[in-house]
Scaffold this motif. Structure first.
Motif, short mmCIF file in Angstrom:
data_model
loop_
_atom_site.label_atom_id
_atom_site.label_comp_id
_atom_site.label_asym_id
_atom_site.label_seq_id
_atom_site.Cartn_x
_atom_site.Cartn_y
_atom_site.Cartn_z
N ALA A 159 -3.25 -2.39 -2.79
CA ALA A 159 -4.36 -1.42 -2.75
C ALA A 159 -5.17 -1.50 -4.04
O ALA A 159 -6.41 -1.55 -4.02
CB ALA A 159 -3.82 -0.01 -2.54
N LEU A 170 -9.19 4.01 0.65
CA LEU A 170 -9.10 2.54 0.67
C LEU A 170 -10.24 1.91 1.48
O LEU A 170 -10.87 0.94 1.04
CB LEU A 170 -7.75 2.13 1.26
CG LEU A 170 -7.30 0.72 0.98
CD1 LEU A 170 -7.24 0.43 -0.52
CD2 LEU A 170 -5.91 0.47 1.57
N VAL A 227 0.91 -1.15 0.00
CA VAL A 227 0.00 0.00 0.00
C VAL A 227 0.94 1.19 0.00
O VAL A 227 1.79 1.31 0.89
CB VAL A 227 -0.91 0.00 1.24
CG1 VAL A 227 -1.66 1.32 1.37
CG2 VAL A 227 -1.92 -1.16 1.17
#
Ligand code: AMP
Length: 304
Positions: free
Chosen positions: A30, A60, A9
């Protein structure tokens, strides 16, 4: 059936011929998680540093099907950061910088409640870490991993050890050639199947993808997009994988035909990703968009 993704991420900086954007939400896991969440629940395992922007968290966790219990925040560490620049036709890119940050530390722990995950995707990160994380999913039905040039160049031995434990590998044509020294996608994929996995998917950008499986070979074209619809190709590969794996997890089947349909879902997902910067292309998907585009894709690819 439970699907889990591990990977990065991160914070991305992207230069395209028409725009430069800094500090956008990205990372292999992600992108994957965002895309997979369009078809069903997905569990995320990754680590970020204390510098991870709140805005990125909102983006997210704004995807309703993403479970972020496996996302570890390390206040004293730095988030993975990556910068890339695309050339004129947006098909080729160069990496401008890679700041590993938390990737240089211990891998994130897999939450105990994720141990029953059946479908596992090891998105891009160091292959030794991918292998370590794989051990956290003893009940898996299918494990697939992605890799890229950096890891092929700096960690080939770890990568080959990982391949022995996988069911499938996804990579692009340049990476397949870099790994095998074979300048043909099908032959390179066959050589990779010899290294351990049961199947290999080679992505060929605007030319689609090819699946080389112990039971046969299948091809899928790319969704025919005009260049003016391509805003930012970043994450196309990860979201392709997200669509593909989410379809497999939803079907709870791993046969050749299911994989073939999964390639189509992956293609449709990637076609949305490239229409906006960062995760915005996936975020913009509305009810019915995926089915509509899949139908359009079926019509475009039909052989009479
Ligand atoms: P893709 O365009 O599908 O290859 O994926 C791009 C995403 O991968 C970006 O959001 C980057 O943050 C992330 N990324 C780039 N390089 C790496 C790397 N070496 N390991 C893991 N993730 C990476």
């Amino acid at each position: 059936m439970p699907l889990v993704v591990t990977g990065t991420v991160g914070i991305d900086t992207i230069h395209t011929p028409s725009a430069n954007v800094e500090g956008v939400a990205g990372g292999s896991a992600a992108y994957f998680a965002a895309a997979a969440s369009m078809l069903g629940p997905v569990r995320l395992v990754a680590a970020v540093g204390g510098d991870w922007p709140d805005e990125h968290r909102r983006v997210l966790t704004g995807f309703p099907n993403v479970c972020a219990k496996g996302l570890e925040v390390r206040p004293g560490s730095r988030t993975f950061a990556w910068g890339g620049r695309y050339f004129d036709n947006l098909n080729r890119r160069e990496t401008l910088f890679t700041e590993l940050g938390v990737l240089e530390e211990a891998p994130p722990p897999v939450p105990a409640e994720y141990a029953d995950s059946r479908y596992v995707f090891l998105a891009n990160t160091h292959p030794a870490v991918q292998r370590q994380l794989l051990a956290g999913f003893p009940n898996r039905a299918l494990a697939v991993a992605d890799t890229m040039d950096l890891w092929i160049n700096v960690a080939r031995k770890d990568l080959l050890a990982l391949f022995e434990e996988l069911d499938g590998v996804i990579l692009n044509d340049e990476e397949a050639t870099l790994l095998t020294e074979i300048p043909n996608a099908v032959s390179a994929a066959r050589a990779i199947v010899e290294m351990g996995p049961n199947f290999v998917v080679v992505k060929k950008g605007e030319h689609g993808a090819v699946l080389v499986h112990s039971e046969g070979v299948a091809t899928v074209p790319a969704f025919p997009a005009q260049l003016d619809r391509v805003v930012d190709p970043t994450g196309a590969g990860d979201t392709f994988a997200g669509g593909m794996m989410a379809h497999i997890a939803k079907s709870d089947r791993t046969d050749f035909e299911t994989l073939q349909s999964a390639l189509a879902w992956g293609t449709v997902m990637a076609s949305h990703t490239i229409e906006a910067f960062g995760l915005d292309g996936i975020r913009a998907i509305d009810d019915g968009d995926l089915n509509t585009r899949l139908e359009e894709f079926r019509r475009a690819a039909r052989i009479a």
